[in-house]
Scaffold this active site. Structure first.
Site, short mmCIF file in Angstrom:
data_model
loop_
_atom_site.label_atom_id
_atom_site.label_comp_id
_atom_site.label_asym_id
_atom_site.label_seq_id
_atom_site.Cartn_x
_atom_site.Cartn_y
_atom_site.Cartn_z
N ASP A 8 -11.46 -45.51 -19.11
CA ASP A 8 -11.02 -46.18 -17.88
C ASP A 8 -10.09 -45.19 -17.17
O ASP A 8 -8.91 -45.09 -17.48
CB ASP A 8 -10.27 -47.47 -18.21
N GLU A 67 -16.02 -45.86 -16.31
CA GLU A 67 -16.08 -46.74 -15.14
C GLU A 67 -16.37 -45.93 -13.88
O GLU A 67 -15.83 -44.84 -13.70
CB GLU A 67 -14.76 -47.49 -14.99
N ASP A 139 -5.12 -51.01 -19.94
CA ASP A 139 -5.97 -49.84 -19.73
C ASP A 139 -6.85 -49.56 -20.95
O ASP A 139 -8.03 -49.23 -20.82
CB ASP A 139 -5.12 -48.61 -19.39
#
Length: 160
Positions: A8, A67, A139
Site C-alpha cells: 500500500d 494498489e 496501512d
C-alpha cells in the site's frame, strides 16, 4: 505454497503485508510499515525503494500485489503517491518478480464485500480472514488486504 507481498504505497508511510497460501488457505506471515524520515522527496523515494528491496530479500515473495494510483484530493497528492508507487515498483521489477495491480475499490470489495468500506472495516475483516489476535496498523491492514485480493483473484487452484 505461494507467498505474496502486498504493498500500500504512500510517500510518508508505505504499508506492507505478506501472506502465504498453504493447502488453499491464506496464512499471515508478516506486516508493517516503511516510514520515511527524510524531508525531501527524492530521499523519501530512495527510502521506499530500499525498504521494499530489503523486504523482498528478507521475506522472499513469489509475487507482489500493489494498489493502483487513484485520483487524490489534489494533483500534488496524486503525484506524490504515484512517485512512491513507482519507487516500490522499481524495487520489485529490479528482481523480476511478477506484479499485479488492484484498484482500492476492488480490494475493499474482495475483503469486506463492499467497495465503499471504511479503513476500520478493512482492518476488522483482515483480522478475521487471517485469524489475527491484534489489528495491524491501517496501512499494514490495507497491504494485507491487497495481498488477500490477489490471492482471491488467482484462485486456490492456481496457488495451492
Amino acid at each position: 505454497m505461494t507467498r505474496i507481498l502486498g504493498i500500500d504505497p504512500g510517500s510518508r508511510v508505505t504499508g506492507y503485508g505478506v501472506i502465504e497460501v498453504r493447502r488453499g488457505k491464506s496464512v499471515y506471515v508478516a506486516s508493517g510499515c516503511i516510514r520515511t524520515s527524510r524531508v525531501d522527496v527524492p530521499s523519501r523515494l530512495g527510502e521506499i525503494y530500499d525498504g521494499v528491496a530489503s523486504l523482498i530479500r528478507e521475506l522472499a515473495p513469489d509475487g507482489v500485489a500493489i494498489e493502483q494510483v487513484f485520483m487524490a484530493r489534489n494533483a500534488s497528492s496524486a503525484l506524490k503517491l504515484g512517485q512512491a508507487r513507482g519507487a516500490a515498483l522499481a524495487a520489485v521489477v529490479a528482481v523480476r518478480l511478477p506484479v499485479a495491480e488492484y484498484a482500492a475499490r476492488r480490494v475493499k470489495q474482495a475483503v469486506t464485500g463492499t467497495g465503499g468500506a471504511t479503513k476500520y472495516q478493512v482492518q476488522h475483516m483482515v483480522c478475521r480472514l487471517l485469524n489475527l489476535n491484534a489489528s495491524p496498523s491501517a496501512d499494514a491492514a490495507d497491504a494485507l488486504a491487497i495481498a488477500i485480493c490477489h490471492i482471491n483473484t488467482l484462485g486456490t487452484r492456481s496457488v495451492g
